[in-house]
Design a protein around this motif. Sequence first.
Motif, PDB file in Angstrom:
ATOM      1  N   ARG A 197      21.574  30.607  -1.888  1.00 36.78           N
ATOM      2  CA  ARG A 197      22.679  31.358  -2.486  1.00 36.78           C
ATOM      3  C   ARG A 197      22.093  32.447  -3.394  1.00 36.78           C
ATOM      4  NH1 ARG A 197      24.535  27.956   0.668  1.00 36.78           N
ATOM      5  NH2 ARG A 197      26.583  26.990   0.480  1.00 36.78           N
ATOM      6  N   VAL A 198      21.668  33.533  -2.802  1.00 39.17           N
ATOM      7  CA  VAL A 198      20.989  34.613  -3.522  1.00 39.17           C
ATOM      8  C   VAL A 198      21.866  35.189  -4.633  1.00 39.17           C
ATOM      9  CG1 VAL A 198      19.899  36.888  -3.282  1.00 39.17           C
ATOM     10  CG2 VAL A 198      19.590  35.161  -1.512  1.00 39.17           C
ATOM     11  N   SER A 199      23.170  35.286  -4.405  1.00 42.53           N
ATOM     12  CA  SER A 199      24.046  35.866  -5.431  1.00 42.53           C
ATOM     13  C   SER A 199      24.177  34.971  -6.656  1.00 42.53           C
ATOM     14  CB  SER A 199      25.427  36.174  -4.852  1.00 42.53           C
ATOM     15  OG  SER A 199      26.051  34.991  -4.389  1.00 42.53           O
ATOM     16  N   GLY A 200      23.627  33.743  -6.604  1.00 37.35           N
ATOM     17  CA  GLY A 200      23.634  32.853  -7.752  1.00 37.35           C
ATOM     18  C   GLY A 200      22.362  32.905  -8.569  1.00 37.35           C
ATOM     19  N   SER A 201      21.466  33.811  -8.232  1.00 32.38           N
ATOM     20  CA  SER A 201      20.193  33.929  -8.961  1.00 32.38           C
ATOM     21  C   SER A 201      20.398  34.572 -10.329  1.00 32.38           C
ATOM     22  CB  SER A 201      19.195  34.771  -8.160  1.00 32.38           C
ATOM     23  OG  SER A 201      18.877  34.116  -6.957  1.00 32.38           O
ATOM     24  N   SER A 202      19.478  34.280 -11.236  1.00 33.63           N
ATOM     25  CA  SER A 202      19.539  34.874 -12.577  1.00 33.63           C
ATOM     26  C   SER A 202      19.045  36.315 -12.530  1.00 33.63           C
ATOM     27  CB  SER A 202      18.674  34.067 -13.546  1.00 33.63           C
ATOM     28  OG  SER A 202      17.309  34.273 -13.261  1.00 33.63           O
ATOM     29  N   GLN A 203      19.193  37.009 -13.638  1.00 33.53           N
ATOM     30  CA  GLN A 203      18.696  38.384 -13.737  1.00 33.53           C
ATOM     31  C   GLN A 203      17.182  38.446 -13.550  1.00 33.53           C
ATOM     32  OE1 GLN A 203      20.075  39.929 -17.477  1.00 33.53           O
ATOM     33  NE2 GLN A 203      22.216  39.752 -16.904  1.00 33.53           N
ATOM     34  N   GLN A 204      16.503  37.330 -13.849  1.00 38.36           N
ATOM     35  CA  GLN A 204      15.051  37.270 -13.695  1.00 38.36           C
ATOM     36  C   GLN A 204      14.648  36.873 -12.271  1.00 38.36           C
ATOM     37  OE1 GLN A 204      16.725  35.357 -15.988  1.00 38.36           O
ATOM     38  NE2 GLN A 204      16.419  36.638 -17.759  1.00 38.36           N
ATOM     39  N   GLY A 205      15.637  36.608 -11.393  1.00 39.59           N
ATOM     40  CA  GLY A 205      15.345  36.250 -10.014  1.00 39.59           C
ATOM     41  C   GLY A 205      15.162  34.761  -9.766  1.00 39.59           C
ATOM     42  N   MET A 206      15.440  33.924 -10.771  1.00 37.56           N
ATOM     43  CA  MET A 206      15.330  32.480 -10.577  1.00 37.56           C
ATOM     44  C   MET A 206      16.567  31.980  -9.839  1.00 37.56           C
ATOM     45  SD  MET A 206      13.702  31.180 -14.150  1.00 37.56           S
ATOM     46  CE  MET A 206      14.650  32.244 -15.222  1.00 37.56           C
ATOM     47  N   CYS A 207      16.338  31.102  -8.876  1.00 36.14           N
ATOM     48  CA  CYS A 207      17.453  30.618  -8.064  1.00 36.14           C
ATOM     49  C   CYS A 207      17.626  29.115  -8.234  1.00 36.14           C
ATOM     50  CB  CYS A 207      17.223  30.964  -6.605  1.00 36.14           C
ATOM     51  SG  CYS A 207      15.752  30.210  -5.900  1.00 36.14           S
ATOM     52  N   ASP A 208      18.781  28.636  -7.783  1.00 37.10           N
ATOM     53  CA  ASP A 208      19.111  27.205  -7.782  1.00 37.10           C
ATOM     54  C   ASP A 208      19.048  26.570  -9.162  1.00 37.10           C
ATOM     55  OD1 ASP A 208      19.558  27.326  -5.048  1.00 37.10           O
ATOM     56  OD2 ASP A 208      17.566  26.620  -4.535  1.00 37.10           O
ATOM     57  N   LEU A 209      19.434  27.310 -10.181  1.00 36.20           N
ATOM     58  CA  LEU A 209      19.485  26.733 -11.520  1.00 36.20           C
ATOM     59  C   LEU A 209      20.729  25.873 -11.689  1.00 36.20           C
ATOM     60  CD1 LEU A 209      18.319  29.832 -13.562  1.00 36.20           C
ATOM     61  CD2 LEU A 209      17.034  27.731 -13.144  1.00 36.20           C
ATOM     62  N   ILE A 210      21.708  26.076 -10.818  1.00 36.83           N
ATOM     63  CA  ILE A 210      22.942  25.296 -10.840  1.00 36.83           C
ATOM     64  C   ILE A 210      23.269  24.908  -9.410  1.00 36.83           C
ATOM     65  CG2 ILE A 210      25.426  25.418 -11.301  1.00 36.83           C
ATOM     66  CD1 ILE A 210      24.823  27.180 -13.629  1.00 36.83           C
ATOM     67  N   GLY A 211      23.647  23.650  -9.226  1.00 42.87           N
ATOM     68  CA  GLY A 211      24.086  23.187  -7.911  1.00 42.87           C
ATOM     69  C   GLY A 211      22.959  22.662  -7.050  1.00 42.87           C
ATOM     70  N   ASN A 212      23.260  22.439  -5.772  1.00 42.53           N
ATOM     71  CA  ASN A 212      22.392  21.823  -4.769  1.00 42.53           C
ATOM     72  C   ASN A 212      22.058  20.410  -5.220  1.00 42.53           C
ATOM     73  OD1 ASN A 212      21.226  21.683  -2.285  1.00 42.53           O
ATOM     74  ND2 ASN A 212      19.710  23.253  -2.637  1.00 42.53           N
ATOM     75  N   VAL A 213      20.844  20.078  -5.518  1.00 42.48           N
ATOM     76  CA  VAL A 213      20.496  18.737  -5.999  1.00 42.48           C
ATOM     77  C   VAL A 213      20.526  18.782  -7.522  1.00 42.48           C
ATOM     78  CG1 VAL A 213      18.702  16.977  -5.996  1.00 42.48           C
ATOM     79  CG2 VAL A 213      19.071  18.361  -3.963  1.00 42.48           C
ATOM     80  N   TRP A 214      21.024  17.732  -8.152  1.00 41.35           N
ATOM     81  CA  TRP A 214      21.121  17.712  -9.610  1.00 41.35           C
ATOM     82  C   TRP A 214      19.793  18.080 -10.261  1.00 41.35           C
ATOM     83  CZ3 TRP A 214      25.431  17.169 -12.393  1.00 41.35           C
ATOM     84  CH2 TRP A 214      26.553  16.705 -11.750  1.00 41.35           C
ATOM     85  N   GLU A 215      19.886  18.825 -11.359  1.00 39.74           N
ATOM     86  CA  GLU A 215      18.684  19.205 -12.098  1.00 39.74           C
ATOM     87  C   GLU A 215      18.206  18.016 -12.920  1.00 39.74           C
ATOM     88  OE1 GLU A 215      21.678  20.914 -12.924  1.00 39.74           O
ATOM     89  OE2 GLU A 215      21.484  22.468 -11.445  1.00 39.74           O
ATOM     90  N   TRP A 216      16.924  17.774 -12.927  1.00 42.90           N
ATOM     91  CA  TRP A 216      16.335  16.680 -13.703  1.00 42.90           C
ATOM     92  C   TRP A 216      15.445  17.257 -14.788  1.00 42.90           C
ATOM     93  CZ3 TRP A 216      17.715  11.683 -13.065  1.00 42.90           C
ATOM     94  CH2 TRP A 216      18.430  11.387 -11.921  1.00 42.90           C
ATOM     95  N   THR A 217      16.067  17.632 -15.893  1.00 43.65           N
ATOM     96  CA  THR A 217      15.282  18.173 -17.009  1.00 43.65           C
ATOM     97  C   THR A 217      15.590  17.410 -18.277  1.00 43.65           C
ATOM     98  OG1 THR A 217      16.939  19.815 -17.502  1.00 43.65           O
ATOM     99  CG2 THR A 217      15.156  20.478 -16.052  1.00 43.65           C
TER     100      THR A 217
END
Length: 73
Positions: free
Chosen positions: A53-73
């Motif tokens: 989902r390229v349109s969901g990337s951050s301004q810095q170009g990071m992708c998949d920060l939200i959604g897909n598999v739960w984030e484990w941080t």
Amino acid sequence: DLPSESQWEFAARSQGQTQWPWGDTPPNCERVVMQEDGRDACGAEETQPVCSRVSGSSQQGMCDLIGNVWEWT
């Protein structure tokens, strides 16, 4: 190392400037892999490829920060 909470917020909110990585528009299936309208993973029955989902990337170009598999941080 895992990021600290403040580091994660900085990345996931486009340098802390917006509500979501891509801006202030609410999430939808064009930006993230999520449950929408009672369907799992935006109609898919499995996880999706990284950065699908390229349109969901951050301004810095990071992708998949939200959604897909739960984030484990």
